[in-house]
Design an enzyme around this catalytic site. Sequence first.
Site, PDB file in Angstrom:
ATOM      1  N   GLU A 100       0.805  -1.076   0.032  1.00 42.33           N
ATOM      2  CA  GLU A 100      -0.031  -0.169  -0.006  1.00 42.33           C
ATOM      3  C   GLU A 100       0.929   1.065   0.010  1.00 42.33           C
ATOM      4  OE1 GLU A 100      -0.883  -2.859   1.889  1.00 42.33           O
ATOM      5  OE2 GLU A 100      -1.863  -3.154   0.105  1.00 42.33           O
ATOM      6  N   ASP A 274      -4.120  -6.151   7.271  1.00 48.22           N
ATOM      7  CA  ASP A 274      -3.877  -6.051   5.907  1.00 48.22           C
ATOM      8  C   ASP A 274      -2.700  -7.339   5.676  1.00 48.22           C
ATOM      9  OD1 ASP A 274      -3.599  -5.093   3.195  1.00 48.22           O
ATOM     10  OD2 ASP A 274      -1.588  -4.137   3.494  1.00 48.22           O
ATOM     11  N   CYS A 319     -12.774 -12.130   2.121  1.00 55.41           N
ATOM     12  CA  CYS A 319     -12.585 -11.520   0.741  1.00 55.41           C
ATOM     13  C   CYS A 319     -11.284 -12.197  -0.091  1.00 55.41           C
ATOM     14  CB  CYS A 319     -12.503 -10.063   0.796  1.00 55.41           C
ATOM     15  SG  CYS A 319     -12.346  -9.022  -0.502  1.00 55.41           S
ATOM     16  N   LYS A 355     -11.022   1.889  -5.781  1.00 56.89           N
ATOM     17  CA  LYS A 355     -11.048   3.453  -5.746  1.00 56.89           C
ATOM     18  C   LYS A 355     -10.792   3.766  -6.988  1.00 56.89           C
ATOM     19  CE  LYS A 355      -7.138   3.063  -3.448  1.00 56.89           C
ATOM     20  NZ  LYS A 355      -6.667   1.327  -3.498  1.00 56.89           N
TER      21      LYS A 355
HETATM   22  C1  BEZ Z   1      -5.606   0.537  -0.424  1.00 54.27           C
HETATM   23  O1  BEZ Z   1      -5.221   0.407  -1.513  1.00 54.27           O
HETATM   24  O2  BEZ Z   1      -5.986   1.999   0.124  1.00 54.27           O
HETATM   25  C2  BEZ Z   1      -5.841  -0.284   0.403  1.00 54.27           C
HETATM   26  C3  BEZ Z   1      -5.387  -1.630   0.376  1.00 54.27           C
HETATM   27  C4  BEZ Z   1      -5.459  -2.617   1.311  1.00 54.27           C
HETATM   28  C5  BEZ Z   1      -6.062  -2.509   2.545  1.00 54.27           C
HETATM   29  C6  BEZ Z   1      -6.731  -0.859   2.782  1.00 54.27           C
HETATM   30  C7  BEZ Z   1      -6.355  -0.093   1.818  1.00 54.27           C
END
Ligand code: BEZ
Length: 390
Positions: A100, A274, A319, A355
């Site tokens: 991330e 995560d 998931c 997103k």
């Molecule tokens: C993100 O890409 O923002 C994200 C990915 C995994 C867990 C939480 C956020």
Amino acid sequence: MNNYDVIVIGGGPMGLATATELSNSNKQILLIEQYNFINQKGSSAGLSRQFRVQYTQKYMAQLALDSIDHWKRLQITTTDVLVNPVGSLWFGDPALSSQEGGIKAAMDVMDELKIPYQPLSASEIEQKFPFKDLPEDYIGFFQKDGGIIDLKATQEALLNICSVVSNVSLMENALVTNIQSLPNGEIIVAVDGQNYTTTKLVITPGAYINDILKYFGLSVDIDIWEVSSAYYKKTDAIKLPTWFVFQKPQNTSMFYGFPEVEWANPGYIRVAPDIPDRIIKDPTQRYSGPSEKSLKLNETWVRDHMVGLLPKSEFTSTCLIALSNNGKELLLDFLPDSVANNKNIIVYTGGWAAKFVPLLGRILSDLALEGTTTYDISNFKINYTPINQH
Ligand code: BEZ
């Protein structure tokens, strides 16, 4: 009718967003989903996802910025709030990075792109937000444009558009049983034994990608993360943005979470590790339930570092996330030159991509209709493997 201008295989968020974008053209579109629409069997399971504009790569931050207008356009079609801009808080060990991103590198990219953010020390984070007992050297920032995505409402909005327009045909509980791409430009997709023809194909089945690529004699080596998540009862009137904590060791200490929302277990707040419960290669290998180990780690983090939550996992879920295993953020490409009509066949499979849903719909639609897109997708090329080389 058996003849379409574009066939889209995979009716999750990406397939729905692609069909929605394509519906603005005068083309006839068929969208095929193997289960029911808005199911819990793939990468979009669960209700909430994070929206953020900070990334350690400038091209990803730019894509996230570009996606905002596409979210706004989709938002107009529904009264549900699709992205609630509660902000995004990143904090943790300044030395760390992960899938991330990393805190310092993300701040550098935000500086470069003039994205506003507020740097925070560990004690400022504890004063402003319901976290406690953070190591003193932790750093962080708050970025106001981040937020929480209502993924179910997003899919409902897209499905609603696809259902009311006259040029999208929706087919659910429909299994693709064969695909032939012929030298004359025709692409024949068999669904439960019945043939449908097209000249453009968009393939968006997420973790199920290899069930489709096999018809071209290809596969893609993805990691499918099986991840657990849980909700925790609020014991105080706490207020949270979306947040992510970067800590060592990465395989047991990375967590993220959300604010309370009325559309997902009100009175409770979602916190998730995560950390994959397991990494599998095929969705058929998935377990049926959340991992005790992941939930224990999650509860310990909530107990030790969060204020106003009961550290007891409830409303647990899992998931599947299809991810590139060579560090690419997204996997999006044409089929390789070995396949007839490969520039008319577009594939999207993995990534933390909720997103980007409306933007990816636009990109996939551009690629299908124009063969090109103005967005920078050069970093997302797919390494296909001929099946007989496994
Ligand atoms: C993100 O890409 O923002 C994200 C990915 C995994 C867990 C939480 C956020």
